[in-house]
Design an enzyme around this catalytic site. Structure first.
Site, PDB file in Angstrom:
ATOM      1  N   SER A 102       0.820  -1.218   0.000  1.00  0.00           N
ATOM      2  CA  SER A 102       0.000   0.000   0.000  1.00  0.00           C
ATOM      3  C   SER A 102       0.850   1.263   0.000  1.00  0.00           C
ATOM      4  O   SER A 102       2.003   1.259   0.435  1.00  0.00           O
ATOM      5  CB  SER A 102      -0.906   0.023   1.227  1.00  0.00           C
ATOM      6  OG  SER A 102      -1.634  -1.168   1.332  1.00  0.00           O
TER       7      SER A 102
HETATM    8  N1  SAH Z   1      -0.367  -5.308   4.102  1.00  0.00           N
HETATM    9  C1  SAH Z   1       0.305  -5.574   2.880  1.00  0.00           C
HETATM   10  C2  SAH Z   1      -0.547  -5.190   1.684  1.00  0.00           C
HETATM   11  C3  SAH Z   1      -0.721  -6.374   0.840  1.00  0.00           C
HETATM   12  S1  SAH Z   1      -1.947  -6.292  -0.423  1.00  0.00           S
HETATM   13  C4  SAH Z   1       1.682  -4.909   2.834  1.00  0.00           C
HETATM   14  O1  SAH Z   1       2.032  -4.178   3.771  1.00  0.00           O
HETATM   15  O2  SAH Z   1       2.440  -5.155   1.891  1.00  0.00           O
HETATM   16  C5  SAH Z   1      -3.160  -7.396   0.197  1.00  0.00           C
HETATM   17  C6  SAH Z   1      -2.746  -8.814   0.446  1.00  0.00           C
HETATM   18  O3  SAH Z   1      -3.912  -9.529   0.863  1.00  0.00           O
HETATM   19  C7  SAH Z   1      -2.236  -9.569  -0.781  1.00  0.00           C
HETATM   20  O4  SAH Z   1      -0.948 -10.041  -0.526  1.00  0.00           O
HETATM   21  C8  SAH Z   1      -3.232 -10.713  -0.963  1.00  0.00           C
HETATM   22  O5  SAH Z   1      -2.633 -11.916  -1.416  1.00  0.00           O
HETATM   23  C9  SAH Z   1      -3.786 -10.865   0.441  1.00  0.00           C
HETATM   24  N2  SAH Z   1      -5.094 -11.536   0.543  1.00  0.00           N
HETATM   25  C10 SAH Z   1      -6.132 -11.497  -0.323  1.00  0.00           C
HETATM   26  N3  SAH Z   1      -7.154 -12.240   0.134  1.00  0.00           N
HETATM   27  C11 SAH Z   1      -6.756 -12.769   1.334  1.00  0.00           C
HETATM   28  C12 SAH Z   1      -7.376 -13.633   2.299  1.00  0.00           C
HETATM   29  N4  SAH Z   1      -8.611 -14.142   2.138  1.00  0.00           N
HETATM   30  N5  SAH Z   1      -6.655 -13.952   3.404  1.00  0.00           N
HETATM   31  C13 SAH Z   1      -5.394 -13.475   3.594  1.00  0.00           C
HETATM   32  N6  SAH Z   1      -4.765 -12.676   2.715  1.00  0.00           N
HETATM   33  C14 SAH Z   1      -5.434 -12.312   1.594  1.00  0.00           C
END
Ligand code: SAH
Length: 247
Positions: free
Chosen positions: A95
């Site tokens: 993000s």
């Molecule tokens: N907090 C992260 C942002 C990652 S983007 C950072 O600091 O980099 C969102 C993430 O959510 C992705 O990696 C995606 O694979 C994950 N995601 C999507 N659906 C999910 C679910 N049901 N359970 C866990 N993770 C999930």
């Protein structure tokens, strides 16, 4: 003659030694945190975070400390402190720094909390939380990302972050209730298990809605009841099921 010669050899030896020491010290600085990155990080905090009104001291301190460039792929390292999200592989993104700061700040953490994060991704948000609260439990559905973040966070010395690969929609019952929950992928509705796993007085921040019209929503649980308020419009990757469908 002899002593002259010895003196010269001695001189070259000492000079060589000093040059090597300086070189090694320099490389170590480079590996640790280039002055360029430190400057960019400071500028990021001032211009993108403080300037937009985030005041929480612990959040600002964490953003000043965590080396965001270590959480992005090598080819994006120079852009790590810029004002936008970046790709981290597997079609996912880290993000924008301001969104990380804002979401962390609204949780109003004091330091003793147990926090659950859904969507570990690069591990950056977990690292920010790890600097502030007591323990972070974080769940990532994509195996490669979960494993990579687990290794990175352990290499960087975080001992209060537990990463697991799994479906975060269901939360993490064994460790509940959580004082705070942060969701960094967007479901179409607020997952019931996450509401249940929120402690009394706890806060949850979550992006909710269809892909182009999501809202960042803050939920607070008081006397068993949940109150919610929309904060700003946002755009996150969707929350996924194991079979690739979205929630
Ligand atoms: N907090 C992260 C942002 C990652 S983007 C950072 O600091 O980099 C969102 C993430 O959510 C992705 O990696 C995606 O694979 C994950 N995601 C999507 N659906 C999910 C679910 N049901 N359970 C866990 N993770 C999930």
């Amino acid at each position: 003659m002899r002593t002259q010669e010895n003196k010269r050899i001695y001189f070259y030896f000492i000079t060589g030694l000093l040059v090597s020491i300086i070189f090694v010290a320099d490389c170590r600085v480079e590996e640790k945190d280039l002055p360029g990155f430190a400057q960019k990080r400071e500028r990021m905090v001032r211009n993108q975070i403080e300037a937009r009104g985030v005041k929480d001291k612990q959040v600002l301190e964490a953003l000043r400390k965590v080396e965001r460039h270590k959480f992005v792929p090598k080819r994006y390292q120079d852009e790590a402190y810029n004002d936008y999200p970046l790709p981290i592989g597997e079609g996912q993104t880290i993000s924008q720094p301001y969104i990380v700061a804002l979401m962390t700040a609204v949780l109003d953490l004091k330091g003793k909390e147990k926090v659950l994060e859904i969507g570990t991704g690069s591990g950056y948000q977990a690292a920010i939380l790890g600097k502030i609260c007591k323990h972070v439990y974080t769940i990532e559905i994509v195996d490669v990302l979960g494993k990579r973040s687990k290794r990175l966070l352990s290499d960087l010395g975080y001992t209060n972050i537990t990463v697991k690969v799994g479906d975060g929609y269901k939360g993490w019952k064994e460790h509940s209730p959580f004082d705070a929950i942060i969701v960094t992928c967007a479901p179409s509705h607020i997952p019931e298990p996450l509401k249940d796993q929120l402690a009394e007085g706890g806060r949850m921040i979550i992006p909710v809605g269809e892909s182009l019209h999501q809202k960042l929503v803050l939920l607070v649980k008081r006397e068993g009841k949940i109150k919610q308020k929309a904060i700003i419009p946002v755009r996150f990757v969707p929350m996924m099921k194991k079979d690739g469908e979205t929630y």
